[in-house]
Design an enzyme around this catalytic site. Sequence first.
Site, mmCIF file in Angstrom:
data_model
loop_
_atom_site.group_PDB
_atom_site.id
_atom_site.type_symbol
_atom_site.label_atom_id
_atom_site.label_comp_id
_atom_site.label_asym_id
_atom_site.label_seq_id
_atom_site.Cartn_x
_atom_site.Cartn_y
_atom_site.Cartn_z
ATOM 1 N N ARG A 24 0.836 -1.198 0.000
ATOM 2 C CA ARG A 24 0.000 0.000 0.000
ATOM 3 C C ARG A 24 0.869 1.245 0.000
ATOM 4 N NH1 ARG A 24 -4.959 -1.788 4.121
ATOM 5 N NH2 ARG A 24 -5.340 -3.768 3.044
ATOM 6 N N ARG A 70 2.068 1.308 10.610
ATOM 7 C CA ARG A 70 1.585 1.550 9.240
ATOM 8 C C ARG A 70 2.729 1.320 8.274
ATOM 9 N NH1 ARG A 70 -2.897 3.924 7.459
ATOM 10 N NH2 ARG A 70 -3.456 4.675 9.515
ATOM 11 N N GLU A 79 -6.219 -1.439 14.915
ATOM 12 C CA GLU A 79 -7.071 -2.217 14.021
ATOM 13 C C GLU A 79 -6.263 -3.345 13.379
ATOM 14 O OE1 GLU A 79 -8.855 0.094 10.867
ATOM 15 O OE2 GLU A 79 -8.982 -1.723 9.634
ATOM 16 N N SER A 84 -10.717 -6.239 9.523
ATOM 17 C CA SER A 84 -11.852 -5.517 9.006
ATOM 18 C C SER A 84 -12.683 -6.565 8.273
ATOM 19 C CB SER A 84 -11.328 -4.460 8.035
ATOM 20 O OG SER A 84 -12.245 -3.429 7.891
ATOM 21 N N ARG A 110 0.373 -5.331 13.325
ATOM 22 C CA ARG A 110 -0.188 -4.836 14.579
ATOM 23 C C ARG A 110 -0.439 -5.984 15.556
ATOM 24 N NH1 ARG A 110 -4.281 -0.865 11.348
ATOM 25 N NH2 ARG A 110 -2.722 0.626 10.633
#
Length: 430
Positions: free
Chosen positions: A267, A282, A354, A357, A395
């Site tokens: 990403r 991130r 997070e 999802s 994470r």
Amino acid sequence: MKGKEFMLDIHVIREEPERIEKALRTKNISVDVNKILALDQQFRELSKETDDLKHLRNTVTQAINDKKKKGIDAREDILKMRDVGSRIKENDQQLLLIQQTLKEQLISLPNTPHESVPVGKNEKDNVEVRRWGSPQKFTFNPKNHLELGESLNLFDFHRAAKISGSGFPLYTGKGAKLERSLINFMLDLHTQEHGYTEILPPFLVNSNSSTGTGQLPKMADDMYYLDQDDLWLIPTAEVPVTNIHRDEILNRENLPIKYTAYSGCFRREAGSYGKDTRGFQRLHQFNKVEMVQFCHPDESYTILDSLVNNAEMVLQKLILPYRVVELCTADLSFAAAKCYDLELWAPGEEKWLEVSSCSNFGDFQARRSNIRFKDEQGKNRFVHTLNGSGVATPRLLIAILENYQNEDGSVTIPEILRPYTGFDILRQDS
RNA sequence: GGAGGAUUAGGCUAAUUGGUAAGUCAGCGGUCUUGAAAACCGCCGCCCUCUGGGCUUGGGGGUUCGAGUCCCUCAUCCUCCGCCA
């Protein structure tokens, strides 16, 4: 014109324009539905006119054929059809233009939220659904994952930056082994206990695949693109795995189809520099185990709940405190109709992170990707698609290091992982 | 990268050498039957303003009154050659 180019059903927009407009507004998207309806109207009128011309051509052409067989002169008809033919060609070009404009508009429209999704203005309106586990009470000041990882030689961000740049992970020694163990543990859990079939997909995909799942056109800037070959690096295994069945008609008896896949995820994170970038929070590249399901439309919301449970099991087996959050309308992603996030507690960073999802996309992706099944009446219908992280590793690693740290700077390995790692504690000197 | 072959609907298979996609299997519905099988009928790719039309032979373009068929181009698969992990 075929229906497969559309993501929101043009029929629904035609019949309930106000409802669509209103639903999209809760997603903070303002759309001029009238513009789309006008294009649609224009298309259908010209289409009808052209179809009539084509009908004329078909009948006269058949007459020419008959005449020729009987030896009758057909020159007059042929001359007449020459003109009709050129008019048809002009109309078809015009139709193509209208269709392209319409398609651009429709393909850029996000999915509408399910009626059960809480309406909200931003992420602050997300709703916490439940919590599991309780954060450990430390008798000492807990370190963050960077301090722990560096002193234990689990990873090396400085050298990673030299090799690639910031935001790329370099796992070393037992850190690399731990990462591999996490991936294997999660894949085994989903295949052996949750009934998923394992997939190892390509990490580069074409534009059709990226459009099918909804990354294109909106997320183009967030993906790495290889111009020379017109290929995209996948931001998630969702893209290649969902596209396994693009342009297919699935057997009803085989639904739901459940796949789980490890992949690297890439990403660009354009526009998110500066915030939450420390360490593993991130990254431009990370590892993730993903779950993807294709199901009958009647089942998708029940399946969403079980999908969330499947992801939760990863965290429960690792005995990590987490909470489940339902996203409000404004925080839903482009393609999602309903979504739950799983957030792990990180005592070193002192915040929720997070790690998963889980979304139901309804028929949105199926419509774009043309994934159908034959229903009970033998009619072709779009399936519903869902996917969820199960889970992303960076994470997760943060949470393990920070939750399982000891006062002497060592980190205990969660019991369930020990068969995979082959060691049960991480120490500075080992 | 080079040469040759292939691609028709969910699967399989035809189509006067240019005349407007014929069948078959699977599936769905119906008739018949106590039920089932068999048999028969209909549906069985998409669109529209749907008693009717139009589109669809891997994608796009061209020639023609008319293209599955002829020409160009791209994609994918197979075989052989070259290169290479």
